[in-house]
Design a protein around this motif. Sequence first.
Motif, PDB file in Angstrom:
ATOM      1  N   LEU A 243       0.826  -1.210   0.000  1.00  0.00           N
ATOM      2  CA  LEU A 243       0.000   0.000   0.000  1.00  0.00           C
ATOM      3  C   LEU A 243       0.861   1.260   0.000  1.00  0.00           C
ATOM      4  O   LEU A 243       0.486   2.287  -0.587  1.00  0.00           O
ATOM      5  N   GLU A 244       1.995   1.184   0.640  1.00  0.00           N
ATOM      6  CA  GLU A 244       2.889   2.337   0.737  1.00  0.00           C
ATOM      7  C   GLU A 244       3.734   2.532  -0.517  1.00  0.00           C
ATOM      8  O   GLU A 244       4.067   3.674  -0.880  1.00  0.00           O
ATOM      9  N   THR A 245       4.107   1.447  -1.188  1.00  0.00           N
ATOM     10  CA  THR A 245       5.133   1.534  -2.239  1.00  0.00           C
ATOM     11  C   THR A 245       4.633   1.236  -3.646  1.00  0.00           C
ATOM     12  O   THR A 245       5.421   1.355  -4.594  1.00  0.00           O
ATOM     13  N   THR A 246       3.381   0.804  -3.815  1.00  0.00           N
ATOM     14  CA  THR A 246       2.880   0.479  -5.153  1.00  0.00           C
ATOM     15  C   THR A 246       1.553   1.179  -5.411  1.00  0.00           C
ATOM     16  O   THR A 246       0.940   1.739  -4.497  1.00  0.00           O
ATOM     17  N   ASP A 247       1.142   1.128  -6.686  1.00  0.00           N
ATOM     18  CA  ASP A 247      -0.162   1.654  -7.078  1.00  0.00           C
ATOM     19  C   ASP A 247      -1.154   0.531  -7.333  1.00  0.00           C
ATOM     20  O   ASP A 247      -2.219   0.761  -7.942  1.00  0.00           O
ATOM     21  N   ASP A 248      -0.825  -0.671  -6.869  1.00  0.00           N
ATOM     22  CA  ASP A 248      -1.740  -1.802  -7.042  1.00  0.00           C
ATOM     23  C   ASP A 248      -3.058  -1.507  -6.333  1.00  0.00           C
ATOM     24  O   ASP A 248      -3.088  -0.847  -5.287  1.00  0.00           O
ATOM     25  N   THR A 249      -4.136  -2.030  -6.902  1.00  0.00           N
ATOM     26  CA  THR A 249      -5.444  -1.825  -6.286  1.00  0.00           C
ATOM     27  C   THR A 249      -5.552  -2.638  -4.994  1.00  0.00           C
ATOM     28  O   THR A 249      -4.758  -3.562  -4.752  1.00  0.00           O
ATOM     29  N   ILE A 250      -6.556  -2.295  -4.195  1.00  0.00           N
ATOM     30  CA  ILE A 250      -6.794  -3.024  -2.951  1.00  0.00           C
ATOM     31  C   ILE A 250      -7.055  -4.491  -3.253  1.00  0.00           C
ATOM     32  O   ILE A 250      -6.560  -5.386  -2.558  1.00  0.00           O
TER      33      ILE A 250
END
Length: 295
Positions: A243-250
């Motif tokens: 959550l802190e280091t990527t733009d991946d979805t939840i």
Amino acid sequence: MYTNSAYLNNSLIDFKDKSKPLIVGSCGTYHLYTRPKLPTHRPRGRLDFQILYIASGKAYFYFDNNPEPSIVTAGHMVIYRPKEPQRYIYYGVDQTEVYWVHFTGGNVTNLLRSYGINNHMRIIYTGTSFEYTRIFKQMIQELQRCQTDYRELLTLLLHQLFISIHRQLNKEQKRKNEYLDKEMELAIQYFNDNYNTEINVEEYAVSRGMSVSWFIRNFKQYTDTTPMQYIVSLRITNAQILLETTDDTITEIGTIIGYDNPLYFSRIFHKQKGISPSEYRKQCKKQANTNNFSL
């Protein structure tokens, strides 16, 4: 049947004497060959302490009025305390060889505890050793011959027996600790390597030859958390990093760490951290922007 025994002051009557820290009252040995069985039943126990060493064969002990016996094999000792009901049987078919000693004194309980024999121990694994039989045989001989200072020597021999027991107990504890350390480290490594897969704690314990309850209990003692709590903690920690280091979805992050259901992932994350994954991400971005503005 072979038997050889000796009694302090040639008296078969048991006694309690607290005038000295430790006193040997009697000792002996039985070895069954042809006699069918040799039963002992003392419903009210004795006034003194007793240790029995099963040197060969086996013996049947009935503790706490249990109708089913505890079968004690060679390489074990059994301890009875004052007034504890005693019932045990040796059978000739087992070729049982047993050594025993009765003792009393004003400091016996503390003395036993100092040698690792606590009040709850009844059956003690000691292994078979000629050292044990040598000590018992010498005690029998000393009581029979009654040479100068034999009482003091009897006490020293009993101390020697306690020391031998204590060394074996320490050896067994060390072996258990080494086994425990190894198994817990293997479990931790396995959970770290596979936390994002479907881990069945019960199946893992069985695959390692451990009972499920034993594994969970000892894992908690080793890590201060249960196996499942440890796995969830790994998942949530890695979710925080993503959550802190990527733009991946939840949803993508949930799948990566082992939760295919995004709603379930969000619920678990909120339970662990007090906020939802999306709120956590917003806080991280806000914190990062604040730090950048400060610079």
